[in-house]
Write a protein that holds these residues in place. Structure first.
Motif, PDB file in Angstrom:
ATOM      1  N   SER A 137      31.359  36.697  37.816  1.00 58.57           N
ATOM      2  CA  SER A 137      31.760  35.694  38.824  1.00 58.57           C
ATOM      3  C   SER A 137      32.520  34.553  38.172  1.00 58.57           C
ATOM      4  N   ASP A 138      32.048  34.080  37.013  1.00 62.79           N
ATOM      5  CA  ASP A 138      32.732  32.974  36.327  1.00 62.79           C
ATOM      6  C   ASP A 138      34.153  33.371  35.919  1.00 62.79           C
ATOM      7  N   LEU A 139      34.309  34.637  35.453  1.00 64.56           N
ATOM      8  CA  LEU A 139      35.630  35.113  35.046  1.00 64.56           C
ATOM      9  C   LEU A 139      36.592  35.178  36.238  1.00 64.56           C
ATOM     10  N   VAL A 140      36.086  35.650  37.375  1.00 66.63           N
ATOM     11  CA  VAL A 140      36.948  35.772  38.566  1.00 66.63           C
ATOM     12  C   VAL A 140      37.345  34.397  39.082  1.00 66.63           C
ATOM     13  N   LEU A 141      36.371  33.463  39.161  1.00 69.07           N
ATOM     14  CA  LEU A 141      36.664  32.122  39.698  1.00 69.07           C
ATOM     15  C   LEU A 141      37.599  31.349  38.772  1.00 69.07           C
ATOM     16  N   ALA A 142      37.572  31.693  37.480  1.00 68.64           N
ATOM     17  CA  ALA A 142      38.456  30.972  36.550  1.00 68.64           C
ATOM     18  C   ALA A 142      39.854  31.575  36.475  1.00 68.64           C
ATOM     19  N   ASP A 143      40.097  32.693  37.147  1.00 65.82           N
ATOM     20  CA  ASP A 143      41.408  33.358  37.099  1.00 65.82           C
ATOM     21  C   ASP A 143      42.412  32.530  37.927  1.00 65.82           C
ATOM     22  N   PRO A 144      43.572  32.161  37.369  1.00 62.05           N
ATOM     23  CA  PRO A 144      44.568  31.354  38.106  1.00 62.05           C
ATOM     24  C   PRO A 144      45.113  32.095  39.326  1.00 62.05           C
ATOM     25  N   ALA A 145      45.110  33.432  39.254  1.00 59.77           N
ATOM     26  CA  ALA A 145      45.686  34.195  40.375  1.00 59.77           C
ATOM     27  C   ALA A 145      44.874  34.046  41.641  1.00 59.77           C
ATOM     28  N   LEU A 146      43.577  33.660  41.467  1.00 61.29           N
ATOM     29  CA  LEU A 146      42.720  33.526  42.649  1.00 61.29           C
ATOM     30  C   LEU A 146      42.992  32.219  43.381  1.00 61.29           C
ATOM     31  N   ALA A 147      43.567  31.265  42.706  1.00 59.21           N
ATOM     32  CA  ALA A 147      43.782  29.950  43.339  1.00 59.21           C
ATOM     33  C   ALA A 147      44.778  30.019  44.488  1.00 59.21           C
ATOM     34  N   GLY A 148      45.711  30.975  44.417  1.00 55.62           N
ATOM     35  CA  GLY A 148      46.716  31.053  45.477  1.00 55.62           C
ATOM     36  C   GLY A 148      46.253  31.815  46.703  1.00 55.62           C
ATOM     37  N   ASP A 149      45.081  32.410  46.651  1.00 47.91           N
ATOM     38  CA  ASP A 149      44.562  33.194  47.793  1.00 47.91           C
ATOM     39  C   ASP A 149      43.269  32.541  48.237  1.00 47.91           C
ATOM     40  N   ALA A 150      43.346  31.672  49.197  1.00 48.31           N
ATOM     41  CA  ALA A 150      42.164  30.916  49.646  1.00 48.31           C
ATOM     42  C   ALA A 150      41.142  31.829  50.293  1.00 48.31           C
ATOM     43  N   GLY A 151      41.597  32.820  51.050  1.00 48.67           N
ATOM     44  CA  GLY A 151      40.649  33.719  51.721  1.00 48.67           C
ATOM     45  C   GLY A 151      39.864  34.549  50.734  1.00 48.67           C
ATOM     46  N   LEU A 152      40.570  35.049  49.711  1.00 45.33           N
ATOM     47  CA  LEU A 152      39.874  35.873  48.710  1.00 45.33           C
ATOM     48  C   LEU A 152      38.903  35.020  47.906  1.00 45.33           C
ATOM     49  N   ARG A 153      39.321  33.802  47.591  1.00 40.52           N
ATOM     50  CA  ARG A 153      38.422  32.910  46.833  1.00 40.52           C
ATOM     51  C   ARG A 153      37.163  32.607  47.638  1.00 40.52           C
ATOM     52  N   SER A 154      37.344  32.401  48.944  1.00 43.85           N
ATOM     53  CA  SER A 154      36.176  32.150  49.801  1.00 43.85           C
ATOM     54  C   SER A 154      35.261  33.366  49.854  1.00 43.85           C
ATOM     55  N   ALA A 155      35.882  34.576  49.879  1.00 41.77           N
ATOM     56  CA  ALA A 155      35.054  35.804  49.905  1.00 41.77           C
ATOM     57  C   ALA A 155      34.242  35.950  48.629  1.00 41.77           C
ATOM     58  N   VAL A 156      34.868  35.586  47.475  1.00 42.09           N
ATOM     59  CA  VAL A 156      34.143  35.689  46.191  1.00 42.09           C
ATOM     60  C   VAL A 156      32.964  34.736  46.180  1.00 42.09           C
TER      61      VAL A 156
END
Length: 593
Positions: A137-156
């Protein structure tokens, strides 16, 4: 007679009744110490079971791998189970249903311990999978690519919350939500390959957490199905009920015992009063009995003196018989011994005679040397070479000395053999005794019987050397006589335990079972009339018996005989043959092919 029989039966019945009452009041279940021990064991087991259940619940709510509390609870439960097993027999003695409950409870505890072990292992796996999920989870949340997808970040983030909720709740209801979130996370990675790989790893980690949590919940359910607490509660109630019942019975038996004991005391008091009157009559006849006893003592002392004198005479005659047999054995070997003496004596005398005849030549040579007359000296040297003669003198005298030494050894052996021992405490070498006996028997064995020695290292043995020499002489002589023609005698000595062992083995004719059964009987012999007294082996056994030893015989017809003599290495308490009690033992072995 009938009155005495009735009295004996009455006393026996009274004592039997008393014994029954005493036994009834001393039953094991009623002892206070045993009762307290069993109640303590049950209480400890109850507390340990509650603690184990508590730690199971705590472990289900914990997300860390440390489960030290659960391990401690398992150890306390095992210790309580062991303590209960020690009281199993005492609980079974209370009643059958209590005993059955104890057996069932112990089996349930074994099952629960096995499930607790599995539960402890599953807790570790669950904590590890949850820690792995947190790392992903920490690795995924720290990925810069996730910052541009608000819906995916919320799902994580929601997946992280739901997995945590699922891990903490005992009966989670968000299984469907978790499945949807894991699917959304897996397919919502877009075109970024690195992010997609991490999201897939996160989904897999969430699935492992859910699976480990499900297995943990399943084991916890099985633990809840083991009814240890209910069984323990029933066991405590049944035991307390039976114990109370036994205590009530015990109180009744004690009351009956007290009444019965008082009645017996009254009866025994009456009997004692009657006995006291009888003792008065016995006291009046005491003087008459004393006079009669004094007369009997005088008679017994007189008869004892006669018996003692007869015993001393018998022992003296026995000693004379042993010495006579010894001298008879020597007499049978006189011719051979004379030959053994004459042989070295003959060549010793011849050598001395040769030296004596040469003395005039020596004297003449010495006088010529002293006078200084050269012609006389040459004449003496011509008649007798001085150097060669002196060397020959030395050889002749050494041969004579050797022969005289052989004669001295033989005479010393005869002296040791023929003397009369007065004590059994002299230290003696059994190996030397065998060699002495062989010297005396040499003429009987020479030329036809080979003698082999296997002597071990033996300490000096306390014994009567002359008697032991007689034993060796008889055994070796019998072995030689049992061999017809050429044969072999093997002499062995060794120490075994606290005994010195001497074996005399021959390759002679052997003995059958009937002969073995009688060989130590006085005057029994298989030799022709006039060839033997039949006392040799009888005296051998008596000597071994006096030395507190044993003699064993192993024989086969046609295959030879082995006599095995065992003597103690420590001196006997007695110091004289006249005071030694018989302690010998014969072991006869006879085998047929």
């Amino acid at each position: 007679m009938l009155q005495r029989l009735l009295m004996v039966l009455s006393i026996g019945a009274a004592l039997a009744m008393l014994a029954v009452l005493v036994v009834r009041t001393q039953g094991e279940p009623q002892t206070l110490e045993g009762h307290l021990g069993r109640m303590t064991a049950l209480a400890q087991l109850s507390a340990a079971n509650v603690e184990a259940d508590t730690q199971v619940m705590r472990a289900r709510l914990s997300l860390e791998s440390d489960a030290q509390g659960l391990e401690d609870a398992m150890r306390r439960l095992e210790a309580a189970r062991t303590a209960l097993a020690l009281h199993r027999d005492g609980l079974r003695a209370v009643s059958r249903d209590v005993g059955n409950a104890v057996s069932g409870l112990l089996q349930q505890l074994d099952d629960k311990q096995a499930l607790l072990g599995s539960y402890r292992s599953q807790v570790g796996e669950f904590a590890g999978s949850y820690a792995k999920f947190g790392q992903e989870s920490d690795l995924v949340l720290a990925d810069p690519a996730l910052a541009g997808d608000a819906g995916l970040r919320s799902a994580v983030r929601r997946l992280l919350e739901e997995v945590t909720t699922y891990s903490l709740q005992s009966a989670p209801t968000n299984q469907d939500t978790l499945d949807g979130l894991m699917t959304q996370v897996t397919v919502g990675a877009g075109s970024a390959p690195a992010l997609r790989s991490r999201l897939i790893a996160l989904s897999n980690a969430a699935a492992r957490v859910v699976g480990d949590k499900d297995q943990l919940t399943a084991i916890a359910g099985k633990l809840g199905e083991v009814p240890v607490a209910a069984t323990l509660d029933r066991l405590q109630k049944n035991y307390i009920a039976h114990y109370a019942k036994d205590e009530a019975n015990l109180a009744r038996y004690r009351q009956v015992l007290a009444i019965y004991a008082a009645a017996l005391l009254a009866v025994f008091g009456l009997v004692g009063w009657r006995l006291r009157r009888s003792y008065g009559e016995l006291d009046r006849s005491h003087d008459e009995l004393q006079n009669l006893n004094a007369s009997l003592e005088e008679t017994v002392q007189a008869r004892t003196g006669e018996l003692r004198k007869a015993l001393d005479d018998l022992r003296f005659q026995q000693a004379q018989l042993v010495q006579s047999e010894k001298m008879a054995a020597l007499g049978q070997m006189v011719a051979g011994v004379a030959h053994e003496i004459n042989t070295p004596l003959g060549y010793a005398r011849g050598n001395v005679e040769t030296v004596r005849e040469s003395l005039p030549f020596v004297r003449e040579l010495i006088e010529a040397e002293q006078s200084g007359d050269a012609r006389r000296r040459e004449e003496a040297q011509r008649r007798w070479p001085a150097d060669e003669g002196l060397a020959e003198f030395e050889i002749l005298l050494k041969d004579a000395e050797h022969g005289l030494g052989q004669i001295a050894e033989l005479v010393l052996g005869l002296k040791d053999f023929s003397r009369v021992d007065r004590s059994l405490t002299e230290l003696f070498s059994l190996n030397d005794g065998l060699d002495t006996a062989l010297k005396i028997c040499q003429s009987q064995l020479k030329g036809r019987v080979e003698v082999q020695r296997e002597y071990g290292e033996l300490p000096l043995v306390p014994c009567a050397p002359s008697q032991i020499n007689q034993v060796f002489l008889n055994l070796i002589s019998n072995a030689g006589q049992a061999i017809e023609g050429q044969g072999l005698i093997m002499l062995r000595t060794y120490a075994e335990d606290d005994e010195a062992v001497v074996e005399v083995q021959d390759s002679g004719c052997g003995m059958d079972a009937d002969t073995l059964a009688h060989i130590f009987e006085p005057f029994f012999t298989t030799k022709p009339v006039g060839k033997g007294t039949g006392l040799g082996l009888s005296i051998v056994f008596r000597i071994v018996e006096d030395h507190r030893g044993r003699i064993e015989v192993d024989s086969r017809p046609g295959q030879g005989t082995t006599f095995r003599l065992r003597l103690p290495l420590k001196a006997a308490a007695a110091t004289s043959t006249s005071t030694i009690e018989p302690a010998g033992e014969i072991v006869l072995k006879e085998a047929f092919a």
